[in-house]
Design a protein around this motif. Structure first.
Motif, PDB file in Angstrom:
ATOM      1  N   GLN A  52      -9.139   4.023   5.039  1.00  0.00           N
ATOM      2  CA  GLN A  52      -8.274   4.210   6.212  1.00  0.00           C
ATOM      3  C   GLN A  52      -6.898   4.006   5.849  1.00  0.00           C
ATOM      4  O   GLN A  52      -5.971   4.776   6.531  1.00  0.00           O
ATOM      5  N   THR A  53      -6.466   2.999   4.917  1.00  0.00           N
ATOM      6  CA  THR A  53      -5.333   2.675   4.703  1.00  0.00           C
ATOM      7  C   THR A  53      -4.577   3.919   3.996  1.00  0.00           C
ATOM      8  O   THR A  53      -3.323   4.244   4.139  1.00  0.00           O
ATOM      9  N   ALA A  68       0.668  -1.264  -0.133  1.00  0.00           N
ATOM     10  CA  ALA A  68      -0.130   0.038  -0.037  1.00  0.00           C
ATOM     11  C   ALA A  68       0.790   1.209  -0.112  1.00  0.00           C
ATOM     12  O   ALA A  68       0.520   2.112  -0.817  1.00  0.00           O
ATOM     13  N   ARG A  69       1.919   1.434   0.781  1.00  0.00           N
ATOM     14  CA  ARG A  69       2.683   2.627   1.034  1.00  0.00           C
ATOM     15  C   ARG A  69       3.422   2.848  -0.452  1.00  0.00           C
ATOM     16  O   ARG A  69       3.157   3.967  -1.054  1.00  0.00           O
ATOM     17  N   LEU A 107      -7.903   0.040  -2.176  1.00  0.00           N
ATOM     18  CA  LEU A 107      -7.463  -0.086  -0.948  1.00  0.00           C
ATOM     19  C   LEU A 107      -8.688   0.453  -0.019  1.00  0.00           C
ATOM     20  O   LEU A 107      -9.368   1.332  -0.619  1.00  0.00           O
ATOM     21  N   GLN A 153      -3.727   6.634   6.272  1.00  0.00           N
ATOM     22  CA  GLN A 153      -2.583   6.541   7.021  1.00  0.00           C
ATOM     23  C   GLN A 153      -1.360   6.846   6.142  1.00  0.00           C
ATOM     24  O   GLN A 153      -0.333   7.535   6.556  1.00  0.00           O
ATOM     25  N   GLU A 154      -1.287   6.522   4.811  1.00  0.00           N
ATOM     26  CA  GLU A 154      -0.068   6.761   4.072  1.00  0.00           C
ATOM     27  C   GLU A 154      -0.008   8.099   3.749  1.00  0.00           C
ATOM     28  O   GLU A 154       1.174   8.620   3.566  1.00  0.00           O
TER      29      GLU A 154
END
Length: 186
Positions: free
Chosen positions: A152-153, A108-109, A149, A156-157
């Protein structure tokens, strides 16, 4: 333009930005692309089953020239632009393939960073300068929809990128502040 509508015209975007998205059978909305001035909208529908495969939504004030399907096809034939049109469409399909590949094989990042880099590169081309400080025309939920995605993910990123001074926000839209550091995240 709305998904499922007849593909009876194309638009040449002359001012502003739009996002292109589609609704999947499972109810998910997927962001496919952001388009800028001088992009054609709806050309793919001319080549397929004659219906729109995606919807178009303005991100800011837009102007476009509408060309009927018959006139568009006649212009392409008369000016010998079939090859150019296919190259244009192939480039957009490659963009979709790259995004799809990221969704299946990249953490994800890196997905978020790569997506922002791609948008920044496109923004730079259309602005005629480095995209640093240019709004990308998307929000957190657009990125989540594009990458498949959870919101929320993505949040965060983006929070980590914002904390590190790499991105910022302008009226809710993401702005790249440090392109070199963003590139280091991919």
């Amino acid at each position: 333009m709305a998904q499922g509508d007849p593909a009876d015209h194309v638009l040449l975007l002359t001012h502003g930005r739009v996002k292109i998205w589609r609704d999947e059978d499972d109810g998910k909305r997927i962001l496919l692309a952001v388009r800028w001035p001088l992009d054609l909208l709806g050309a793919r529908g001319m080549l397929g089953a004659g219906v729109r495969t995606a919807s178009v939504e303005a991100l800011d004030a837009c102007e476009a020239r509408q060309i009927s399907a018959d006139r568009f096809r006649a212009l392409v034939d008369r000016l010998g632009l079939r090859g150019v049109l296919f190259q244009y469409l192939a480039a957009h399909l490659q963009e979709s393939e790259d995004l799809r590949a990221d969704r299946t094989a990249v953490p994800a990042r890196r997905q978020v960073a790569r997506f922002l880099v791609r948008l920044a590169e496109t923004a730079s081309l259309h602005a005629g300068r480095d995209a640093t400080g240019l709004g990308l025309g998307i929000r957190q939920n657009d990125i989540a929809a594009a990458l498949g995605l959870v919101r929320q993910t993505v949040g965060q990123e983006l929070k980590a990128l914002h904390h590190d001074g790499i991105i910022d926000y302008d009226r809710g839209m993401i702005v790249v502040r440090d392109r070199e550091r963003l590139l280091s995240r991919i």
